[in-house]
Motif scaffolding. Structure first.
Motif, PDB file in Angstrom:
ATOM      1  N   ALA A   8      37.136 -32.075 -15.638  1.00 31.55           N
ATOM      2  CA  ALA A   8      35.824 -31.585 -15.202  1.00 31.55           C
ATOM      3  C   ALA A   8      35.857 -31.244 -13.721  1.00 31.55           C
ATOM      4  CB  ALA A   8      34.751 -32.636 -15.484  1.00 31.55           C
ATOM      5  N   ARG A   9      36.539 -32.076 -12.917  1.00 30.26           N
ATOM      6  CA  ARG A   9      36.657 -31.799 -11.487  1.00 30.26           C
ATOM      7  C   ARG A   9      37.438 -30.499 -11.252  1.00 30.26           C
ATOM      8  NH1 ARG A   9      36.516 -34.635  -6.567  1.00 30.26           N
ATOM      9  NH2 ARG A   9      34.978 -35.914  -7.656  1.00 30.26           N
ATOM     10  N   ALA A  10      38.519 -30.285 -11.992  1.00 27.49           N
ATOM     11  CA  ALA A  10      39.301 -29.060 -11.827  1.00 27.49           C
ATOM     12  C   ALA A  10      38.484 -27.827 -12.197  1.00 27.49           C
ATOM     13  CB  ALA A  10      40.575 -29.134 -12.677  1.00 27.49           C
ATOM     14  N   PHE A  11      37.737 -27.898 -13.297  1.00 29.79           N
ATOM     15  CA  PHE A  11      36.944 -26.750 -13.731  1.00 29.79           C
ATOM     16  C   PHE A  11      35.769 -26.475 -12.793  1.00 29.79           C
ATOM     17  CE2 PHE A  11      39.161 -26.898 -17.778  1.00 29.79           C
ATOM     18  CZ  PHE A  11      39.114 -25.579 -18.197  1.00 29.79           C
ATOM     19  N   SER A  12      35.401 -27.450 -11.983  1.00 27.38           N
ATOM     20  CA  SER A  12      34.265 -27.237 -11.074  1.00 27.38           C
ATOM     21  C   SER A  12      34.621 -26.352  -9.881  1.00 27.38           C
ATOM     22  CB  SER A  12      33.749 -28.591 -10.564  1.00 27.38           C
ATOM     23  OG  SER A  12      34.670 -29.189  -9.661  1.00 27.38           O
ATOM     24  N   ASP A  13      35.901 -26.112  -9.658  1.00 29.47           N
ATOM     25  CA  ASP A  13      36.324 -25.257  -8.546  1.00 29.47           C
ATOM     26  C   ASP A  13      36.470 -23.820  -9.057  1.00 29.47           C
ATOM     27  OD1 ASP A  13      37.497 -23.908  -6.451  1.00 29.47           O
ATOM     28  OD2 ASP A  13      38.990 -25.455  -6.024  1.00 29.47           O
ATOM     29  N   PRO A  14      35.606 -22.901  -8.633  1.00 30.21           N
ATOM     30  CA  PRO A  14      35.644 -21.531  -9.168  1.00 30.21           C
ATOM     31  C   PRO A  14      36.872 -20.733  -8.745  1.00 30.21           C
ATOM     32  CG  PRO A  14      34.052 -21.690  -7.373  1.00 30.21           C
ATOM     33  CD  PRO A  14      34.505 -23.087  -7.660  1.00 30.21           C
ATOM     34  N   GLN A  15      37.623 -21.225  -7.744  1.00 27.54           N
ATOM     35  CA  GLN A  15      38.801 -20.481  -7.281  1.00 27.54           C
ATOM     36  C   GLN A  15      40.010 -20.666  -8.190  1.00 27.54           C
ATOM     37  OE1 GLN A  15      39.556 -20.518  -2.878  1.00 27.54           O
ATOM     38  NE2 GLN A  15      38.143 -22.246  -2.957  1.00 27.54           N
ATOM     39  N   ILE A  16      40.077 -21.787  -8.897  1.00 25.18           N
ATOM     40  CA  ILE A  16      41.274 -22.115  -9.685  1.00 25.18           C
ATOM     41  C   ILE A  16      41.436 -21.157 -10.857  1.00 25.18           C
ATOM     42  CG2 ILE A  16      42.264 -23.875 -11.220  1.00 25.18           C
ATOM     43  CD1 ILE A  16      40.993 -25.985  -9.411  1.00 25.18           C
ATOM     44  N   ASP A  17      42.681 -20.686 -11.062  1.00 23.34           N
ATOM     45  CA  ASP A  17      42.935 -19.848 -12.238  1.00 23.34           C
ATOM     46  C   ASP A  17      44.002 -20.454 -13.167  1.00 23.34           C
ATOM     47  OD1 ASP A  17      45.483 -19.165 -11.207  1.00 23.34           O
ATOM     48  OD2 ASP A  17      44.760 -17.304 -10.325  1.00 23.34           O
ATOM     49  N   THR A  18      44.678 -21.496 -12.706  1.00 24.60           N
ATOM     50  CA  THR A  18      45.729 -22.127 -13.514  1.00 24.60           C
ATOM     51  C   THR A  18      45.730 -23.628 -13.253  1.00 24.60           C
ATOM     52  OG1 THR A  18      47.086 -20.125 -13.349  1.00 24.60           O
ATOM     53  CG2 THR A  18      48.198 -22.135 -14.056  1.00 24.60           C
ATOM     54  N   ILE A  19      45.923 -24.402 -14.323  1.00 30.05           N
ATOM     55  CA  ILE A  19      45.993 -25.856 -14.203  1.00 30.05           C
ATOM     56  C   ILE A  19      47.250 -26.349 -14.911  1.00 30.05           C
ATOM     57  CG2 ILE A  19      44.868 -28.050 -14.728  1.00 30.05           C
ATOM     58  CD1 ILE A  19      42.206 -26.611 -14.822  1.00 30.05           C
ATOM     59  N   TYR A  20      47.976 -27.238 -14.248  1.00 28.66           N
ATOM     60  CA  TYR A  20      49.086 -27.954 -14.868  1.00 28.66           C
ATOM     61  C   TYR A  20      48.633 -29.396 -15.088  1.00 28.66           C
ATOM     62  CZ  TYR A  20      52.162 -24.025 -13.875  1.00 28.66           C
ATOM     63  OH  TYR A  20      52.738 -22.781 -13.843  1.00 28.66           O
ATOM     64  N   ILE A  21      48.682 -29.841 -16.342  1.00 27.44           N
ATOM     65  CA  ILE A  21      48.230 -31.185 -16.702  1.00 27.44           C
ATOM     66  C   ILE A  21      49.434 -32.011 -17.119  1.00 27.44           C
ATOM     67  CG2 ILE A  21      46.718 -32.525 -18.205  1.00 27.44           C
ATOM     68  CD1 ILE A  21      45.200 -29.877 -18.774  1.00 27.44           C
ATOM     69  N   LEU A  22      49.556 -33.206 -16.542  1.00 27.88           N
ATOM     70  CA  LEU A  22      50.617 -34.123 -16.939  1.00 27.88           C
ATOM     71  C   LEU A  22      50.004 -35.474 -17.283  1.00 27.88           C
ATOM     72  CD1 LEU A  22      54.134 -34.648 -15.632  1.00 27.88           C
ATOM     73  CD2 LEU A  22      52.616 -36.623 -15.612  1.00 27.88           C
ATOM     74  N   SER A  23      50.333 -35.985 -18.474  1.00 26.25           N
ATOM     75  CA  SER A  23      49.823 -37.295 -18.882  1.00 26.25           C
ATOM     76  C   SER A  23      50.790 -37.926 -19.866  1.00 26.25           C
ATOM     77  CB  SER A  23      48.437 -37.162 -19.517  1.00 26.25           C
ATOM     78  OG  SER A  23      47.922 -38.435 -19.865  1.00 26.25           O
ATOM     79  N   ASP A  24      50.759 -39.268 -19.938  1.00 27.05           N
ATOM     80  CA  ASP A  24      51.618 -39.968 -20.896  1.00 27.05           C
ATOM     81  C   ASP A  24      50.804 -40.753 -21.923  1.00 27.05           C
ATOM     82  OD1 ASP A  24      50.672 -42.052 -19.370  1.00 27.05           O
ATOM     83  OD2 ASP A  24      52.626 -43.019 -19.106  1.00 27.05           O
ATOM     84  N   GLY A  25      49.506 -40.447 -22.021  1.00 21.07           N
ATOM     85  CA  GLY A  25      48.695 -41.182 -22.987  1.00 21.07           C
ATOM     86  C   GLY A  25      47.409 -40.463 -23.334  1.00 21.07           C
ATOM     87  N   GLU A  26      46.696 -41.002 -24.300  1.00 19.40           N
ATOM     88  CA  GLU A  26      45.405 -40.457 -24.696  1.00 19.40           C
ATOM     89  C   GLU A  26      44.328 -40.908 -23.699  1.00 19.40           C
ATOM     90  OE1 GLU A  26      44.711 -38.486 -27.772  1.00 19.40           O
ATOM     91  OE2 GLU A  26      46.812 -38.235 -27.229  1.00 19.40           O
ATOM     92  N   PRO A  27      43.226 -40.165 -23.572  1.00 24.31           N
ATOM     93  CA  PRO A  27      42.148 -40.604 -22.679  1.00 24.31           C
ATOM     94  C   PRO A  27      41.541 -41.920 -23.149  1.00 24.31           C
ATOM     95  CG  PRO A  27      41.448 -38.740 -24.030  1.00 24.31           C
ATOM     96  CD  PRO A  27      42.919 -38.891 -24.230  1.00 24.31           C
TER      97      PRO A  27
END
Length: 622
Positions: free
Chosen positions: A551-570
């Motif tokens: 949600a924080r990443a999507f709140s920035d209107p400048q961003i056009d690409t996101i790299y997500i790294l995780s090792d588990g479920e939310p």
């Protein structure tokens, strides 16, 4: 004396007692092994098992080891494991360790412990729960009241109702109050629930949707809802419709509510009838899509698209309407209308390509590439080549991907594309659409480009959303921890990206820890070093709050690409259900066109795989 000397001395003493205790409790592993597991275990569950070993041996000296370690450790997960283990055990010594250890923690950490102790009713836990009900930290009070109300404590339910009326509470707290009250709801609570939904945002909506069937089954709720259908308050009318909407007999009332003076009531009725594909919603949706809030207009377009199978006459009307929306109004609405046209492969939208590719908004250029891929017109190729000459970052990536999809060729430079088209364009025959989707960035990655876990990073407006929860301490096949590998990968990216790139780092555990509020330019004096320092200081602790990080990443209107790294479920945050989070990310991305590349560490992640697929990104399991 060194930090662990006290607990080690007690461990030696404790080891002498173990043989005589083996008949009391089955011992798994040696004291030394369990102490190591408690202090350095790869997960909270492993640490808790180590703590239970000592708590379960006897009041003393086993608990003395835990007490000494609790006083000297600074590791959050070790503290939590010890407090849960002693919380589960009855006795004066475990009670003392629990009370004193908990008193040293702030409210947010006490909340974590209390959630883990739900269903535990040792005397010291019950006393803590009772005191927490009036704690100044409201989320802790809500959780304590929820647990007691669930057990049938009417005073706790009453306190929750009173707390719900308090002003100034956060959306998250209001959502938790709603979640706590639904299982103990009374007919008179419906108006209160309506107000909580109005004030509680996304978390309240998900609490409502998750527990709606539970609410409908509560005695007297449907009768009360029927009585509220004609109430003066629109909040009451809206909540009544939401409770009763599953009944077939409600269709006339829902149709009538489409013309209610309150937009809240109309919205509920519209959503309910749209689920039934009732044709009466079409004129309402067409009107909503023309004016109002951008999110409502996009909702209306999405609703109209879901009615495509209604028949050819509607399809003709909708196609004309999409043309209207694609040429005027807010960019978000235009982008979404064009996206729908591309997905429906509406051929007459090819006339918009030239104008879209010369737009100053990158999202219109990206949706133009999607149109070109789906409509597959030879005339699109020179337009894409021309646009490529001035493109950078994500735009260049999308244009290259579209050209490769249409031609099956790949050239690194715009000049090479021009020369090829000048020579071959006249006789070129468009090949069939590739069976496998050509993903942006999957071909022709520049050998000098930055990479993150092997994925090329072409974007110049990128956020890295990184899991720093406790499980990232686990050792990988290289002998490094998962966190150390991630830090090395981030350092490589930050070192190689150009000065023109704009970056943000968003780390998450129980909470969200962004480097900055918005993207920062790498070329700005001192920024690259500050980013590298931020990476180096990251320490894995706590749970996995992926939803709030995204949600924080999507709140920035400048961003056009996101790299997500995780090792588990939310496991914590506004949304913890993987399917709901997947759908919410899709909703956030309807008109954003963000590309989400996902890396899952140590396990297969259907959530991350699907998030990547839906955004056109790439998924890796490492």
């Amino acid at each position: 004396m060194r930090k662990t000397d006290t607990s080690l001395c007690l461990l030696v003493l404790f080891s002498a007692f173990v043989p005589s205790l083996r008949g009391e409790v089955i011992v798994q592993g040696s004291p030394k092994e369990n102490l190591a597991q408690l202090e350095k275990g790869p997960s909270f569950e492993a640490r808790l098992a180590g703590a239970r070993f000592f708590a379960g041996r006897s009041e003393s000296p086993g608990v003395d080891v835990l007490e000494a370690l609790l006083e000297e450790t600074k590791l959050r997960e070790v503290r939590r494991a010890i407090l849960v283990a002693v919380g589960e055990r009855r006795g004066p010594i475990t009670g003392k360790v629990f009370r004193e250890g908990l008193a040293r923690l702030p409210g947010i950490r006490q909340l974590e412990v209390l959630k883990l102790l739900e269903g535990v009713h040792t005397p010291h836990v019950d006393v803590f729960r009772l005191r927490a009900r009036t704690d100044a930290y409201t989320p802790l009070a809500v959780e304590a009241l929820r647990q007691d109300a669930k057990r049938g404590d009417s005073s706790a339910a009453k306190a929750l109702r009173n707390l719900a009326k308090k002003k100034g509470l956060s959306n998250g707290t209001l959502g938790e109050i709603l979640r706590a009250l639904i299982p103990v709801a009374k007919p008179g609570d419906l108006g209160l629930f309506g107000r909580l939904l109005e004030r509680g945002g996304l978390r309240a909506e998900f609490a409502w949707e998750s527990d709606l069937e539970t609410l409908r089954a509560r005695p007297g709720l449907r009768v009360a809802a029927n009585q509220l259908l004609e109430a003066k308050s629109p909040i009451y009318r809206a909540i009544a419709l939401r409770v009763l909407a599953d009944q077939g007999s409600m269709i006339p009332a829902l149709r009538k509510a489409l013309h209610d003076p309150s937009s809240k009531v109309r919205k509920v009725a519209l959503a309910s009838l749209l689920q039934r594909k009732d044709p009466l919603v079409i004129p309402v949706l067409l009107a909503q899509a023309r004016k109002g809030a951008v999110s409502d207009r996009i909702d209306a377009l999405e609703g109209l698209d879901s009615l495509w199978s209604t028949g050819p006459s509607f399809q003709k009307v909708f196609q004309g309407f999409l043309r209207e929306q694609a040429t005027k109004g807010p960019v978000d609405v235009r982008v979404f209308a064009l996206r729908l046209a591309a997905e429906r492969r509406l051929s007459d939208f090819s006339v918009f390509l030239s104008g879209l590719l010369s737009s100053t908004d990158w999202r219109l250029k990206v949706v133009a590439c999607k149109l070109a891929k789906e409509l597959r017109r030879k005339a699109s190729i020179p337009l894409l080549i021309h646009a490529l000459a001035q493109a950078k970052g994500r735009e260049k990536e999308e244009l290259q991907s579209a050209l490769h999809s249409l031609t099956r060729f790949f050239f690194l430079s715009p000049l090479a594309w021009k020369r090829w088209w000048a020579k071959a364009g006249k006789d070129f025959v468009l090949p069939p659409k590739p069976r496998k989707i050509t993903k942006a960035g999957s071909k022709g990655a520049d050998a000098t480009s930055a990479r993150f876990y092997g994925l090329p990073v072409h974007s110049l407006r990128v956020a890295f959303v990184l899991d720093v929860s406790g499980s990232m301490r686990q050792v990988s096949g290289t002998g490094e921890t998962r966190m150390q590998v991630a830090q090395r990968e981030l350092r490589g990216v930050l070192t190689r990206l150009s000065r023109d790139a704009k970056i943000n780092l968003i780390f998450f555990d129980n909470d969200v820890h962004p480097f900055a509020k918005h993207l920062v330019r790498l070329g700005k004096k001192g920024i690259r070093k500050k980013l590298l320092d931020f990476v180096q200081k990251a320490s894995p602790l706590g749970a996995t709050n992926l939803s709030d990080a995204l949600a924080r990443a999507f709140s920035d209107p400048q961003i056009d690409t996101i790299y997500i790294l995780s090792d588990g479920e939310p496991t914590v945050g506004a949304i913890t259900d993987p399917k709901r989070l997947r759908d919410q990310v899709t909703r956030w991305n309807r008109s954003r066109f963000l590309r989400l590349h996902c890396i899952s560490i140590g396990r297969e992640s259907p959530l991350l795989r699907e998030v990547a697929r839906r955004s056109g990104g790439r998924y890796l399991r490492k």
